[in-house]
Scaffold this motif. Structure first.
Motif, PDB file in Angstrom:
ATOM      1  N   TYR A 131       3.969   8.889  -6.601  1.00 52.30           N
ATOM      2  CA  TYR A 131       4.242  10.116  -7.769  1.00 52.30           C
ATOM      3  C   TYR A 131       5.630  10.371  -8.022  1.00 52.30           C
ATOM      4  O   TYR A 131       6.503  10.577  -8.422  1.00 52.30           O
ATOM      5  N   ALA A 145       0.248  15.733   0.564  1.00 54.32           N
ATOM      6  CA  ALA A 145       1.433  15.138  -0.744  1.00 54.32           C
ATOM      7  C   ALA A 145       2.129  14.253  -0.219  1.00 54.32           C
ATOM      8  O   ALA A 145       3.076  13.778  -0.829  1.00 54.32           O
ATOM      9  N   GLY A 146       1.696  13.518   0.568  1.00 54.27           N
ATOM     10  CA  GLY A 146       2.058  11.989   0.267  1.00 54.27           C
ATOM     11  C   GLY A 146       3.038  11.895   2.164  1.00 54.27           C
ATOM     12  O   GLY A 146       3.101  10.920   1.879  1.00 54.27           O
ATOM     13  N   ILE A 159      -4.870   4.332   7.722  1.00 53.41           N
ATOM     14  CA  ILE A 159      -4.572   5.376   7.007  1.00 53.41           C
ATOM     15  C   ILE A 159      -5.026   7.252   6.412  1.00 53.41           C
ATOM     16  O   ILE A 159      -4.784   6.801   5.480  1.00 53.41           O
ATOM     17  N   PHE A 181       1.335   9.310   4.565  1.00 56.65           N
ATOM     18  CA  PHE A 181       1.663   7.784   3.741  1.00 56.65           C
ATOM     19  C   PHE A 181       3.505   7.524   4.399  1.00 56.65           C
ATOM     20  O   PHE A 181       3.745   6.747   4.151  1.00 56.65           O
ATOM     21  N   ILE A 182       4.153   8.831   3.897  1.00 53.13           N
ATOM     22  CA  ILE A 182       5.891   8.415   4.501  1.00 53.13           C
ATOM     23  C   ILE A 182       5.643   7.781   5.630  1.00 53.13           C
ATOM     24  O   ILE A 182       6.735   7.576   6.685  1.00 53.13           O
ATOM     25  N   GLU A 186      -3.251  10.813   6.221  1.00 57.85           N
ATOM     26  CA  GLU A 186      -3.025  12.295   5.155  1.00 57.85           C
ATOM     27  C   GLU A 186      -3.999  12.673   4.480  1.00 57.85           C
ATOM     28  O   GLU A 186      -3.649  13.923   5.164  1.00 57.85           O
ATOM     29  N   LEU A 234       3.680   6.054   7.789  1.00 59.73           N
ATOM     30  CA  LEU A 234       3.418   4.900   7.576  1.00 59.73           C
ATOM     31  C   LEU A 234       4.741   4.389   7.979  1.00 59.73           C
ATOM     32  O   LEU A 234       5.096   2.911   9.040  1.00 59.73           O
ATOM     33  N   ALA A 235       5.473   4.390   6.356  1.00 60.76           N
ATOM     34  CA  ALA A 235       6.967   4.142   6.296  1.00 60.76           C
ATOM     35  C   ALA A 235       7.409   3.967   7.674  1.00 60.76           C
ATOM     36  O   ALA A 235       8.525   3.513   8.183  1.00 60.76           O
ATOM     37  N   PHE A 286       0.710  -1.045   0.196  1.00 62.84           N
ATOM     38  CA  PHE A 286       0.236  -0.016  -0.049  1.00 62.84           C
ATOM     39  C   PHE A 286       0.880   1.191  -0.051  1.00 62.84           C
ATOM     40  O   PHE A 286       0.487   2.122  -0.853  1.00 62.84           O
ATOM     41  N   VAL A 287       1.965   0.924   1.091  1.00 66.91           N
ATOM     42  CA  VAL A 287       2.212   3.382   0.829  1.00 66.91           C
ATOM     43  C   VAL A 287       3.578   2.763   0.240  1.00 66.91           C
ATOM     44  O   VAL A 287       3.759   3.433  -0.903  1.00 66.91           O
ATOM     45  N   LEU A 301       2.073   3.899  -3.077  1.00 66.67           N
ATOM     46  CA  LEU A 301       1.401   5.733  -3.285  1.00 66.67           C
ATOM     47  C   LEU A 301       2.787   6.691  -3.465  1.00 66.67           C
ATOM     48  O   LEU A 301       2.611   7.538  -3.885  1.00 66.67           O
ATOM     49  N   MET A 302       3.713   5.526  -2.767  1.00 68.16           N
ATOM     50  CA  MET A 302       5.248   6.663  -3.241  1.00 68.16           C
ATOM     51  C   MET A 302       5.797   6.051  -4.392  1.00 68.16           C
ATOM     52  O   MET A 302       5.909   7.326  -4.761  1.00 68.16           O
TER      53      MET A 302
END
Lengths: 358, 300
Positions: free
Chosen positions: A149, B230-231, B40, B234-235, B43, B237-238, A141-142, A145-146
């Motif tokens: 971009y 801009a994500g 999630i 989500f970054i 964001e 979450l990583a 998922f992550v 999404l990355m």
């Protein structure tokens, strides 16, 4: 009465109820924010049917949605929450654009080559989260999404470096060669051969998922990967392949869109068809045969909203409310479950009563 | 050239600045993940809070009300997520996706209604959270230049690392949150309300996401623009995954991503293709997740 028929009927009612509630919410919002709500609503609901060109817009927009939502269906059915449909669509469109500017023109072959380039571009993107997930269990998922971009910026870089039209004022590509265009099939609209390709892909993916050993393995892995593993299914390949296939379908969709609607590459941001594809896939219950209808429905809403935003004071983004509500309500296991329960109880009581009377 | 950048104090100052939103979001991810709920929607929550902060600070001309409203919006979004995923039993990932879609379109919708513009809130006179020169430390060479003079929210983000640690490991509610994440059944068997604990965890997650969102539009820049997160959510979450869910480990991971983000900002000023440079934070995240999962696999 049989049980499956009953629960299918229930699913249909539930989906319609979810759509109905979402639409009602949108109507309420329009009445709250607009100074001319009736005009806005008229344009939103009836607008798409007021001319052939507008009606054509629905089909034009359904076409990319069919591709991206099929991509989502394949990946979600394998239980891979991969969001690459967005980036794959964009990158596929770009690969096709490069082909349409650079490759030699050969009748019939050219356009196929461009579509192939799009599919390969999308597949290579899908392969990245696919390999990482299959081999190292990295969260797809992550990563996807990355990667969206990355696809956007890499795509813009490739466009700038290789096919940019330096004479044009804005950042756009050179014009595509004529032989690379998908022909228009309905005069007076922009409906192109892509809609036929989309229909073919729907049939192929349906056959793949439901009439094929591979598709069966994919669905079983999605439902219960441990069970699949113990029954000897190569889950590694399923996890990898489902995401490559998803990326390829999205990429093909991007290529079809580029070759059918545009004459040069001019996107500077992700076009959002991938995320809309998720909405469509959820409405269609992740079943390919329902995808065209669900895609037409969302395309109708989008077309209506565009007309509304042009001819009234309500911006088209009101649809995001409908989309979000439709997704959560359809996916909500407990939504209307009390009603279903009562329906089942009532039915069995009737059956018991009927048996007792014998 | 890169060496010149990395050896400057202003670069390291920038690392702390751009790490701030990622750190807030990553802490939000820790709290919800510990309770067994993968949030999630961070964001989208940040995006909603960014706009709320701008609108309320512009209307009331009060920074405090602006930030509070952003936090309240974060909690409200978290409650919606909690209601659908915990009460209506919607798949949490799908609820998150839906909320992110809603945030993306809904913020543009609202921005347009208020300002008549679909891209930016430039016409609104919104406020910025003040920055703080730390007494004494600001006079120390190098260190003072790096860690003094930041936005108050940046300091709050690093303080939050401690707060979250203490809350999770020293308070009863922290124990309960962690217990729910470990084994729901065990928690329910001693008579505790699992859903309520998960609600609390998600609301805390909403507070932290809200602060992260407020920083974006009231610190990082002084306006709201569409999809400005801009994500970063989500970054985060990583970062949470790489930090193995520990507050300090996650902070370190968040700062690695902040480093990549700052580097990308700096390199854009040079004669390198802006598009390639803008990929850096996202590629770093993918590589980071990859390294994390290979290590995890080896440890098994």
């Amino acid at each position: 009465m049989n049980k499956t028929g009953n629960s299918r009927q229930f699913e249909i009612i539930r989906t319609l109820a979810a759509v109905g509630i979402a639409m009602a919410a949108a109507v309420i919002i329009i009445f709250i924010v607009s100074k001319e709500p009736v005009n806005a609503l008229y344009n939103f609901i009836v607008g798409p049917f007021t001319s052939l060109r507008r009606f054509g817009n629905i089909l034009e927009m359904a076409c990319p949605l069919i591709f991206t939502s099929l991509a989502v269906c394949v990946m979600f059915q394998a239980n891979q929450f991969n969001m690459i449909a967005e980036g794959g669509f964009f990158f596929g469109a770009l690969c096709a654009a490069i082909a349409a500017v650079k490759l030699p023109e050969i009748t019939g072959v050219s356009v196929t080559a461009a579509l192939l380039a799009g599919g390969i571009g999308g597949a290579s993107l899908g392969a990245v989260p696919g390999i990482l997930k299959a081999k190292w269990n990295t969260n797809e998922f992550v990563v996807s999404l990355m990667l969206n971009y990355v696809a956007l910026y890499l795509g813009l870089y490739l466009m700038n470096t290789f096919i940019r039209d330096t004479n044009a004022g804005s950042k756009v590509s050179l014009k595509f060669q004529e032989g690379f265009r998908l022909p228009n099939i309905v005069p007076g609209t922009r409906i192109h051969l892509g809609i036929v390709i989309a229909a073919l892909v729907v049939i192929l993916i349906y056959l793949f998922l439901y009439c094929n050993k591979w598709g069966y393995s994919l669905r079983i892995t999605g439902q219960n990967s441990k069970f699949a593993e113990y029954s000897g299914i190569n889950t590694f390949m399923v996890i990898l392949f489902s995401q490559i296939l998803g990326g390829a379908i999205a990429g093909l969709g991007g290529a079809v869109e580029m070759m059918g609607i545009y004459n040069r590459f001019q996107w500077s941001a992700l076009p959002n068809y991938g995320f809309d594809g998720i909405t469509v896939a959820i409405i269609a219950k992740q079943s390919p045969k329902l995808v065209p209808a669900a895609a037409l429905f969302l395309a109708y809403l989008r077309t209506g909203a565009d007309i509304m935003s042009r001819s009234s004071d309500v911006p088209s983004e009101v649809i995001s409310v409908i989309q979000a509500l439709v997704i959560v309500l359809i996916a909500a296991n407990s939504f209307l479950s009390g009603w279903k329960h009562r329906m089942l109880v009532k039915q069995s009581m009737n059956e018991l009563a009927a048996e007792g009377g014998k | 050239m890169i060496f010149d950048i990395i050896s400057s104090t202003s670069f390291w100052y920038a690392v702390l600045r751009v790490s701030t939103p990622i750190l807030f979001a990553a802490l939000a991810a820790i709290v919800s993940n510990k309770a067994g709920v993968v949030n999630i929607a961070i964001e989208g929550t940040m995006l909603i809070s960014s706009l709320t902060g701008v609108l309320f600070s512009a209307w009331t001309q009060s920074v405090f009300i602006g930030v509070s409203a952003a936090v309240a919006a974060g909690v409200l979004t978290a409650l919606i997520l909690a209601y659908f995923s915990l009460n209506l039993k919607t798949d949490i990932t799908l609820t998150g996706i839906a909320l992110n879609l809603f945030a993306s379109g809904g913020t543009i919708f609202l921005l347009y209604l208020v300002t008549g513009d679909k891209g930016m809130s430039g016409s609104l006179k919104s406020l910025v959270v003040p920055s703080w020169d730390i007494p004494v430390i600001k006079n120390i060479p190098v260190i003072g230049e790096i860690i003094s003079g930041h936005n108050l929210l940046t300091y709050l983000a690093f303080v939050s690392v401690i707060v979250v640690s203490v809350l999770l490991y020293r308070f009863p509610i922290g124990l309960r949150i962690r217990a729910v994440g470990e084994d729901e059944g065990a928690v329910a068997s001693v008579g505790l309300n699992v859903t309520r604990i998960q609600y609390i965890a998600l609301m805390l997650s909403g507070v932290l996401s809200g602060l992260g969102g407020a920083f974006m539009s009231m610190g990082y820049v002084s306006w709201f623009s569409k999809d400005m997160i801009a994500g970063r959510g989500f970054i985060a979450l990583a970062a949470e995954a790489m930090g193995r869910g520990t507050p300090v480990g996650t902070m370190t991971a968040a700062m690695v991503f902040g480093f990549a983000d700052a580097l990308s900002n700096y390199l854009q000023a040079l004669q390198i293709s802006a598009e390639l440079v803008m990929m850096i934070p996202y590629i770093t995240t993918i590589i980071g997740l990859f390294i994390y999962s290979t290590k995890k696999k080896n440890n098994k």
